[in-house]
Design a protein around this motif. Structure first.
Motif, PDB file in Angstrom:
ATOM      1  N   GLU A  85     -18.521   3.404  -2.049  1.00 34.50           N
ATOM      2  CA  GLU A  85     -17.492   2.664  -2.782  1.00 34.50           C
ATOM      3  C   GLU A  85     -16.844   1.628  -1.860  1.00 34.50           C
ATOM      4  O   GLU A  85     -16.571   0.493  -2.286  1.00 34.50           O
ATOM      5  CB  GLU A  85     -16.433   3.636  -3.310  1.00 34.50           C
ATOM      6  N   THR A 125     -23.905   5.161  -6.958  1.00 34.89           N
ATOM      7  CA  THR A 125     -23.839   3.851  -6.307  1.00 34.89           C
ATOM      8  C   THR A 125     -24.528   2.783  -7.147  1.00 34.89           C
ATOM      9  O   THR A 125     -24.033   1.650  -7.256  1.00 34.89           O
ATOM     10  CB  THR A 125     -24.473   3.915  -4.909  1.00 34.89           C
ATOM     11  N   LEU A 128     -22.168   1.901  -9.806  1.00 33.59           N
ATOM     12  CA  LEU A 128     -21.064   1.112  -9.250  1.00 33.59           C
ATOM     13  C   LEU A 128     -21.472  -0.339  -9.041  1.00 33.59           C
ATOM     14  O   LEU A 128     -20.728  -1.268  -9.368  1.00 33.59           O
ATOM     15  CB  LEU A 128     -20.625   1.747  -7.926  1.00 33.59           C
TER      16      LEU A 128
END
Length: 289
Positions: A85, A125, A128
């Protein structure tokens, strides 16, 4: 500017060196926590910047002016999602043009699958990145041929046995070197925005195949034994293998048995325009056969 993270590790270092064959050294930077570990890259004219996945501000500073970021997934599985993140958010704040992320090849997209210990943060991920507004390229890496010595041990030929609880599961193995060259090829060219690539081998290979190749190369009969999980754990513990390493090996073995890493593909071969490193070539070099 192209920036490669994880430069002190095997993959990041290999990508940086491959990039030197495709672009000027002045166009390449590498990210590391310890500059001393990448002194050899700096000597080649590559810019070295300091940064840490746990330190958000260091990432923002490192990513300023970066057009393409080669984002090597973190090795700290317990904290990996938070680290990732930080990387994605820092890339967005710094205005990175393209993030090339090293994910993994899998049969299912369930975070709670049998390989959830690997899958959860990788899939998270990818999600994201796709929601970030950044341009991304996702490289779904197959299991490396280089993990085989970790599974087989250094004495597999003398012992005469490939011993792993992988049942008859198969894997589309490819070498780390080929994946690094593929990553460099993507970084040094255009047209890869918001695409996903399967970076695996063309063949589905099981441990029985590994045993057969070792037999042919060594001239000694090598058999494959797939023990029960508990028997395998006890055997490794008896050899003094740390519990963490046992758990990871068992996890990957169960994933192999379930077919999670069986995804033969031509994408990496076609990208490189040549044959990939084969299982016999790899085992011959690794075990000096």
């Amino acid at each position: 500017m192209i920036l490669v993270t994880g430069a002190s590790g095997n993959l990041g270092r290999a990508v940086a060196n491959e990039l030197l064959n495709r672009v000027e050294a002045s166009e390449i930077a590498v990210l590391t926590r310890d500059k001393a570990k990448v002194a050899d890259l700096e000597e080649k004219g590559i810019k070295v910047v300091q940064g840490d996945y746990d330190n958000y501000d260091s990432l923002v500073a490192a990513f300023k002016g970066v057009d393409k970021l080669y984002f090597v997934s973190g090795s700290d599985i317990a904290n990996r999602m938070k680290q990732h993140e930080n990387v994605v958010n820092a890339a967005k704040e710094a205005g990175v043009g393209l993030v090339v992320y090293t994910s993994f090849q899998r049969a299912t997209d369930k975070k709670d699958s049998i390989i959830g210990f690997v899958a959860e943060s990788h899939i998270g991920t990818e999600e994201l990145l796709k929601a970030s507004g950044l341009n991304y390229t996702i490289l779904k890496h197959a299991l490396y041929l280089e993990v085989l010595p970790l599974f087989l041990g250094e004495n597999v030929v003398s012992s005469g046995t490939v011993y792993l609880p992988a049942k008859d599961g198969k894997v589309s193995f490819a070498s780390r070197a080929d994946m690094a060259e593929g990553g460099a090829a993507i970084l040094a060219s255009d047209g890869h925005e918001n695409k996903e690539y399967e970076f695996g081998g063309q063949l589905s290979l099981g441990m029985e195949d590994v045993a057969k190749v070792l037999t042919e190369l060594s001239g000694k009969e090598i058999s494959y034994v797939s023990p029960e999980i508990e028997e395998y754990k006890q055997a490794l513990a008896g050899f003094g293998v740390p519990q963490g390493a046992i758990d990871v090996t068992v996890g990957f073995s169960q994933g192999i048995a379930a077919g999670e890493f069986d995804g033969p593909t031509n994408e990496l071969k076609d990208l490189l325009g040549r044959e990939l490193v084969s299982l016999p070539t790899f085992l011959k070099a690794t075990y000096s056969l």
